[in-house]
Enzyme design. Sequence first.
Site: not given
Length: 156
Positions: A33, A97, A99, A110
């Site tokens: 990630e 971010h 995934h 999150d």
Amino acid sequence: MNFRIDSDGLLKISEKALSVLQQYRQVGSRDKEAGGVLLGRYIQSSRDIVVDLVTHPMKHDIRKRYFFKKCREDHQNIVQTLWEESDGTCNYLGEWHSHPETFPSPSSHDIKEWKKVIEHTICDSDKLFFIIVGTKSIDVWVGCRTSLEIKKMIRC
């Protein structure tokens, strides 16, 4: 890439920012990630907001296959520098971010972290944005600082 904020406002992600986000799609089985912050501007005489830049992952960030934690200080230094260099027109707009899933959705972790960001960020806007980069799709959520509500945005 544009997303509807409300009935008369758009969140626009610039080609430059989109290019960086796409670099960090987790298409390989060992890809970790990645993440950073969203930087951009509020368009005068409209309700539109433009994400001009995103920070890349940095040396002190924690990156794992299913986890990312940014080093707040490293990314904040960039936010502060760009704010000063732009005479206050380049603003912190939120977080991003990746995934390792085709169509990303936020985990409970999150959501918890986003709510912390919403509660503790000092800025003029009532809205902060959260992007998750999936392997095929990039999706955006908006968080309201007054209600702490987070909802998925619609691409348009």
